[in-house]
Design a protein around this motif. Structure first.
Motif, short mmCIF file in Angstrom:
data_model
loop_
_atom_site.label_atom_id
_atom_site.label_comp_id
_atom_site.label_asym_id
_atom_site.label_seq_id
_atom_site.Cartn_x
_atom_site.Cartn_y
_atom_site.Cartn_z
N TYR A 201 0.84 -1.21 0.00
CA TYR A 201 0.00 0.00 0.00
C TYR A 201 0.87 1.26 0.00
CZ TYR A 201 -2.66 3.68 2.50
OH TYR A 201 -3.22 4.86 2.91
N GLN A 202 1.88 1.27 0.87
CA GLN A 202 2.75 2.45 0.97
C GLN A 202 3.58 2.64 -0.30
OE1 GLN A 202 4.72 1.21 4.60
NE2 GLN A 202 3.54 2.65 5.84
N ASP A 203 4.07 1.55 -0.87
CA ASP A 203 4.86 1.65 -2.10
C ASP A 203 4.04 2.27 -3.22
OD1 ASP A 203 6.94 0.39 -0.82
OD2 ASP A 203 6.61 -1.56 -1.75
N ALA A 204 2.78 1.86 -3.32
CA ALA A 204 1.93 2.39 -4.40
C ALA A 204 1.68 3.88 -4.23
CB ALA A 204 0.60 1.63 -4.44
N LEU A 205 1.46 4.31 -3.00
CA LEU A 205 1.24 5.74 -2.75
C LEU A 205 2.46 6.56 -3.17
CD1 LEU A 205 -0.49 5.77 0.76
CD2 LEU A 205 -1.58 6.12 -1.46
N THR A 206 3.63 6.17 -2.66
CA THR A 206 4.85 6.94 -2.96
C THR A 206 5.17 6.86 -4.45
OG1 THR A 206 6.21 5.03 -2.34
CG2 THR A 206 5.79 6.67 -0.64
N GLY A 207 4.90 5.71 -5.07
CA GLY A 207 5.17 5.56 -6.49
C GLY A 207 4.31 6.46 -7.35
N CYS A 208 3.15 6.84 -6.82
CA CYS A 208 2.25 7.76 -7.55
C CYS A 208 2.37 9.20 -7.06
CB CYS A 208 0.81 7.27 -7.43
SG CYS A 208 0.49 5.70 -8.27
N GLY A 209 3.36 9.45 -6.22
CA GLY A 209 3.58 10.82 -5.74
C GLY A 209 2.63 11.26 -4.65
N LEU A 210 1.98 10.31 -3.96
CA LEU A 210 1.05 10.65 -2.88
C LEU A 210 1.73 10.42 -1.54
CD1 LEU A 210 -2.23 9.00 -4.25
CD2 LEU A 210 -1.58 11.43 -4.31
N PRO A 211 1.37 11.20 -0.53
CA PRO A 211 2.01 11.05 0.79
C PRO A 211 1.47 9.85 1.56
CG PRO A 211 0.30 12.72 0.90
CD PRO A 211 0.40 12.31 -0.55
N ILE A 212 2.31 9.31 2.45
CA ILE A 212 1.86 8.29 3.40
C ILE A 212 1.43 9.02 4.66
CG2 ILE A 212 2.56 6.33 4.81
CD1 ILE A 212 4.65 5.67 2.64
N ARG A 213 0.15 8.94 4.99
CA ARG A 213 -0.39 9.69 6.13
C ARG A 213 -0.87 8.72 7.21
NH1 ARG A 213 -4.70 13.04 2.71
NH2 ARG A 213 -4.75 11.00 1.64
N GLU A 214 -0.31 8.84 8.38
CA GLU A 214 -0.62 7.91 9.48
C GLU A 214 -2.11 7.84 9.81
OE1 GLU A 214 1.29 5.63 10.84
OE2 GLU A 214 2.79 6.26 9.38
N PRO A 215 -2.86 8.97 9.78
CA PRO A 215 -4.29 8.86 10.08
C PRO A 215 -5.05 7.95 9.12
CG PRO A 215 -3.58 11.14 10.22
CD PRO A 215 -2.46 10.38 9.61
N TYR A 216 -4.44 7.65 7.96
CA TYR A 216 -5.10 6.81 6.97
C TYR A 216 -4.65 5.34 7.06
CZ TYR A 216 -7.25 10.84 4.81
OH TYR A 216 -8.03 11.95 4.59
N ILE A 217 -3.93 5.01 8.10
CA ILE A 217 -3.52 3.62 8.35
C ILE A 217 -4.06 3.22 9.71
CG2 ILE A 217 -1.57 2.04 8.59
CD1 ILE A 217 0.08 3.98 6.88
N ARG A 218 -5.03 2.32 9.73
CA ARG A 218 -5.75 2.00 10.96
C ARG A 218 -5.80 0.50 11.21
NH1 ARG A 218 -7.41 6.60 14.06
NH2 ARG A 218 -7.24 8.36 12.60
N ARG A 219 -5.48 0.13 12.44
CA ARG A 219 -5.58 -1.27 12.85
C ARG A 219 -6.95 -1.52 13.47
NH1 ARG A 219 -1.07 -4.64 16.36
NH2 ARG A 219 -2.04 -6.71 16.12
N CYS A 220 -7.51 -2.70 13.18
CA CYS A 220 -8.86 -3.00 13.65
C CYS A 220 -8.98 -4.50 13.90
CB CYS A 220 -9.88 -2.56 12.59
SG CYS A 220 -11.61 -2.87 13.03
N PRO A 221 -9.71 -4.91 14.94
CA PRO A 221 -9.95 -6.35 15.13
C PRO A 221 -10.65 -6.95 13.91
CG PRO A 221 -10.63 -5.11 17.06
CD PRO A 221 -10.33 -4.10 16.00
N LYS A 222 -10.40 -8.23 13.65
CA LYS A 222 -11.01 -8.89 12.50
C LYS A 222 -12.47 -9.20 12.83
CE LYS A 222 -8.49 -11.85 10.22
NZ LYS A 222 -7.83 -13.10 9.74
N ASP A 223 -13.29 -8.18 12.69
CA ASP A 223 -14.69 -8.28 13.08
C ASP A 223 -15.49 -7.26 12.28
OD1 ASP A 223 -16.79 -9.19 15.23
OD2 ASP A 223 -16.88 -7.00 15.21
N VAL A 224 -16.59 -7.70 11.68
CA VAL A 224 -17.41 -6.83 10.83
C VAL A 224 -17.91 -5.62 11.60
CG1 VAL A 224 -19.55 -6.68 9.51
CG2 VAL A 224 -18.10 -8.70 9.28
#
Length: 333
Positions: A201-224
């Motif tokens: 995910y991060q490689d694709a963002l940087t490869g397209c010139g987009l920033p990696i932003r921590e608020p857009y990376i979220r951990r969540c329990p495997k639960d709907v």
């Protein structure tokens, strides 16, 4: 006394000893004589009823997973048992949960049963701290260890992995090419597989010139429900996102439910991609675009590698299988 003792004493690989036992022509006469001399010195006599490596085999393989109720792991267990049965092997299954102590306990239990090999299904069974995997590496000195979508370096350890990094890179790139710029990445764990998915995910963002932003990376329990509630909270806090890339279909279903709850159209207002191409992907409305991590292929390759080890063949320590991106109705690319 077993083949591993012969291997260590002779200073050759287990596969070489196996070739000598099986009468393979792919062994030099010098090496053959050395191995036979060591067998004689140690008083090692292969069990005439044993197969493969010449072990006093019980024709049984241990399988470990963290949670058999997980759809991905449930399918892995099914394909592994089916493959082993086709080769005349039984299996013993241990579900360990996420405790390292419990995992070590069940691992030692399988070893005490004198299984012919142990298969670790799922990348969570390999710890990120090297010392926590010492018990696996130590055990590999006396029996083959097979990893399904996990990676650990060591003699007699064989990994079959999905190229998760390339898969999430492709998915993210396609979201970007479809006009998405604020892509929320939701994941469940920091396992070997989880780390590679995040890197893609991060490689694709940087490869397209987009920033990696921590608020857009979220951990969540495997639960709907947990995924739905987390996205509702982010929405309420004003975080704007036009796509969700999830490390598991369960989280992607939660994203669909979130979109329905707040009235966002899929995929025009929100694109969603899941992972594993499970039955969940077909149960949502609309149906999920999802990455097929090829669990059946992973398990089949694992069994084939194990049989190759038993037969003394030259097998790779690592096999990588490419994923497929299955386009359905939650994306507009």
């Amino acid at each position: 006394m077993n083949i591993y003792d012969v291997s260590r004493k002779a200073g050759v690989s287990i596969a070489t000893v196996s070739r000598v036992l099986n009468g393979s022509p792919n062994v030099s006469e010098r090496t053959r004589a050395l191995v036979l001399d060591v067998m004689d010195e140690l008083g090692y006599t292969p069990n005439v009823f044993a197969r493969g490596l010449g072990l006093g085999t019980i024709q049984t393989i241990g399988i470990m997973c963290s949670d058999s109720s997980d759809p991905y792991l449930a399918h892995a267990i099914y394909y592994l048992e089916q493959g082993l049965r086709a080769h005349g092997y039984d299996s013993i299954l241990c579900c360990t949960g996420n405790s390292l102590e419990t995992r070590q306990k069940y691992f030692n239990l399988l070893r005490s049963k004198k299984v012919d090999a142990i298969i670790l299904a799922g990348s969570k069974l390999v710890e990120m701290e090297p010392e926590d995997n010492r018990y696996i590496i130590d055990a590999s000195k006396s029996l083959p260890i097979m990893l399904v979508n996990g990676c650990l370096k060591g003699e007699n350890i064989y990994s079959t992995v999905c190229d998760d990094r390339a898969a999430t890179h492709e998915a993210t790139s396609k979201l970007i090419s479809s006009g998405c710029r604020d892509i929320l990445y939701v994941y469940t764990s920091h396992s070997y597989s989880g780390v590679n998915k995040l890197k893609g995910y991060q490689d694709a963002l940087t490869g397209c010139g987009l920033p990696i932003r921590e608020p857009y990376i979220r951990r969540c329990p495997k639960d709907v429900a947990a995924a739905r509630e987390m996205l509702l909270r982010l929405h309420g806090c004003g975080l704007k996102f036009d796509a969700v890339l999830a490390s598991d279909d369960t989280l992607a279903v939660g994203a669909v439910k979130y979109a329905h709850a707040v009235g966002r159209g899929i995929p025009d207002s929100l694109s969603i991609i899941g992972y594993n191409n499970s039955s969940y992907a077909l149960c949502t409305d609309p149906e999920l675009t999802s990455i097929d991590s090829k669990i059946e292929d992973l398990c089949t390759a694992t069994i084939n590698t194990l049989m190759g080890v038993f037969n003394g063949s030259n097998v790779p320590s690592r096999t990588t299988i490419a994923a497929d991106l299955i386009k359905r109705a939650t994306t507009k690319f």
